[in-house]
Design an enzyme around this catalytic site. Structure first.
Site, mmCIF file in Angstrom:
data_model
loop_
_atom_site.group_PDB
_atom_site.id
_atom_site.type_symbol
_atom_site.label_atom_id
_atom_site.label_comp_id
_atom_site.label_asym_id
_atom_site.label_seq_id
_atom_site.Cartn_x
_atom_site.Cartn_y
_atom_site.Cartn_z
ATOM 1 N N ASP A 158 38.548 35.672 17.671
ATOM 2 C CA ASP A 158 38.734 37.024 17.840
ATOM 3 C C ASP A 158 39.296 37.231 19.323
ATOM 4 O O ASP A 158 39.715 36.177 19.957
ATOM 5 C CB ASP A 158 37.280 37.895 17.871
ATOM 6 C CG ASP A 158 37.556 39.210 17.137
ATOM 7 O OD1 ASP A 158 38.262 40.121 17.807
ATOM 8 O OD2 ASP A 158 36.939 39.509 16.190
ATOM 9 N N HIS A 221 43.296 41.033 16.464
ATOM 10 C CA HIS A 221 42.052 40.647 17.063
ATOM 11 C C HIS A 221 42.533 39.067 17.364
ATOM 12 O O HIS A 221 41.847 38.061 17.265
ATOM 13 C CB HIS A 221 41.005 40.168 15.835
ATOM 14 C CG HIS A 221 40.194 41.760 15.638
ATOM 15 N ND1 HIS A 221 39.369 42.057 16.552
ATOM 16 C CD2 HIS A 221 40.194 42.489 14.656
ATOM 17 C CE1 HIS A 221 39.013 43.361 16.213
ATOM 18 N NE2 HIS A 221 39.736 43.576 15.146
ATOM 19 N N GLU A 285 42.261 46.719 11.426
ATOM 20 C CA GLU A 285 42.078 46.963 12.785
ATOM 21 C C GLU A 285 43.100 46.110 13.729
ATOM 22 O O GLU A 285 43.189 45.452 14.595
ATOM 23 C CB GLU A 285 40.750 46.561 13.687
ATOM 24 C CG GLU A 285 39.658 47.386 12.973
ATOM 25 C CD GLU A 285 38.323 46.990 13.788
ATOM 26 O OE1 GLU A 285 37.478 47.957 13.571
ATOM 27 O OE2 GLU A 285 38.204 45.904 14.180
#
Length: 483
Positions: A158, A221, A285
């Site tokens: 991440d 990420h 995201e």
């Protein structure tokens, strides 16, 4: 006090004693289950041709499915049968629970016929935001096995950390595995696993009926990877530190050929370490602002015949997924709006916003693992008690919320419901910096998720009684360990 609730259980009078004189009879294919049973009971339990405790594979028991089992405990003997080895392992967990409830000296006489409602019963553990030692992961696997969960989803990379060793890119862990601080606390944090540790974990989990599925986040990420190898980003020559905050970072992978050479290596080494038929590649995201301002990304979108840089999101995921499909593995993505609708049907999706996204994905032909955040995200506080440690906001996810979660809602049409593989809990670790914090967030809510995934009938009041029974929830942290 069994969790998850068995499909059928009949209590009988009497008890079967356990002790040094108890002998096992393990048929062909049952040796692994016999070894696991000996370890859990802490008894030698020799294997003999006439042992009173019988473990046997019986392919004729097809009605129990791939993971079901039958268990009969009488005063003079025990018979554990299953059509497949996985069923024997689940039966061993039932014996483990029955023995623990009796203090380990005997088993209550029962007849059990048990099989799971769903084939995917998992839990995500985020080791990227806060590194967790492999010894804790093994302990966590044991507790998951006790609840008959069968997938451990490891979130390995991440913005805040990269934990996966990749021989071709050593800076991923040497640089990307460490951040200087976390949200201004001034305390360095990091860590990474060795290939030997991960292979050992995969084997340890398999012995308990659990598959370890890795997750490599892309195309967003990605900040930890970009800190290690800046040329993989969208701004040539820019150097970034590993991200020290939470939320969604704007820095994402570029779309030039070197990035896919990198992914080919990373995913190839991931496949060498993990034998899971599924590999998660994140996918959600992903802010596209960097692509929209990058000449190279705009040119890539034009050359690919896309309407604009935003469509590179789906294009990127399709190309990365093909690297897995070509090796016989199934790519898994988080499903939200946007790119999820552009994925090939071969992708399995995890809808995390709400059930409606799951229904839409199933209607598009995707297999679905249901992960709606308001019933499966265990990083939310368990209650609004002022003593409850900080967690994701806003609101809470209570034990009752988890238990009420329905992987295949009754109002879905049958064709869509048939696409539901199961469900899993998500334990993100922004608010869980230590194993004790993880334990506090996981238990007993993980028990509720396990029953939701396994049991064909549910009763919240009965579940509360069982989960409160001594020994039902494994390893409650001590007062000193509590967050």
């Amino acid at each position: 006090m069994l969790i998850p609730r068995p499909h059928r259980l009949v209590r009988l009078p009497g008890r079967f004693p356990l002790g040094p004189g108890t002998a096992l009879r393990a048929g062909d294919g049952a040796q692994r289950a016999a070894a696991l049973l000996r370890g859990y009971l802490g008894l030698d339990l020799p294997v003999t041709p006439d042992g009173a405790f019988v473990l046997a594979l019986d392919p004729a028991l097809r009605g129990l499915g791939a993971e079901g089992y039958g268990l009969t405990v009488g005063r003079d003997g025990v018979l554990l049968r299953a059509p497949r080895p996985a069923g024997l392992l689940h039966g061993v967990q039932t014996v483990r629970r029955l023995a623990a409830a009796a203090g380990g000296a005997s088993l209550p006489c029962v007849q059990v016929s048990d099989r799971p409602r769903f084939g995917w019963r998992g839990v995500l553990l985020d080791v990227a935001r806060h590194f967790l030692p492999v010894g804790y992961l093994r302990d966590f696997v044991d507790r998951c096995a006790g609840y008959k969960l069968n997938v451990l989803h490891l979130h390995l990379t991440d913005d805040q950390g990269w934990r996966l060793p990749v021989a071709g890119y050593p800076l991923l862990t040497e640089v990307g595995g460490w951040r200087k601080q976390t949200v201004g606390d001034g305390v360095p944090h990091g860590g990474a696993y060795t290939p030997a540790e991960l292979r050992s974990l995969v084997a340890y989990a398999a012995e308990r009926g659990i598959t370890v599925m890795p997750e490599i986040e892309l195309p967003g990420h990605a900040r930890a990877a970009l800190a290690a190898y800046p040329h993989l980003g969208n701004v040539p020559g820019r150097r970034l530190p590993v991200w020290e905050r939470w939320g969604v970072c704007e820095n994402i992978f570029g779309v030039h050929d070197e990035v896919f050479d990198f992914l080919r290596t990373v995913l190839g080494e991931t496949l060498d370490l993990f034998d899971s038929p599924y590999v998660h590649i994140g996918g959600d995201e992903c802010p596209t602002a960097e692509w929209e301002t990058s000449p190279a990304a705009r040119e890539r979108a034009r050359a690919a015949g896309l309407a604009g840089p935003r469509e590179l999101h789906g294009w990127f995921l399709r190309r990365a997924g093909r690297l897995l499909l070509d090796h016989g593995r199934t790519p898994v993505c988080w499903a939200e709006t946007g790119a999820a609708g552009m994925l090939p049907r071969e992708f399995t999706v995890m809808p995390w916003r709400d059930a409606a996204h799951g229904l839409a994905a199933a209607r598009r032909g995707h297999d679905v693992v249901m992960t709606p955040h308001r019933s499966t995200y265990l990083d939310y506080p368990q209650s609004d008690d002022p003593a409850e440690p900080a967690g994701q906001q806003p609101g809470t996810v209570t034990l009752a919320d988890v238990y009420a979660g329905e992987p295949a809602p009754a109002d879905w049409e049958p064709a869509a419901a048939a696409r539901v593989l199961g469900t899993q809990a998500q334990l993100w670790t922004e608010y869980a910096p230590t194993p004790a914090h993880v334990d506090h967030l996981a238990f007993p809510r993980l028990a509720a998720l396990a029953e939701t995934a396994w049991s064909h009938e549910r009763d919240l009041a009965d579940f509360r009684r069982r989960v409160a029974a001594p020994g039902t929830t494994p390893r409650t942290p001590t007062k000193e360990e509590r967050p």
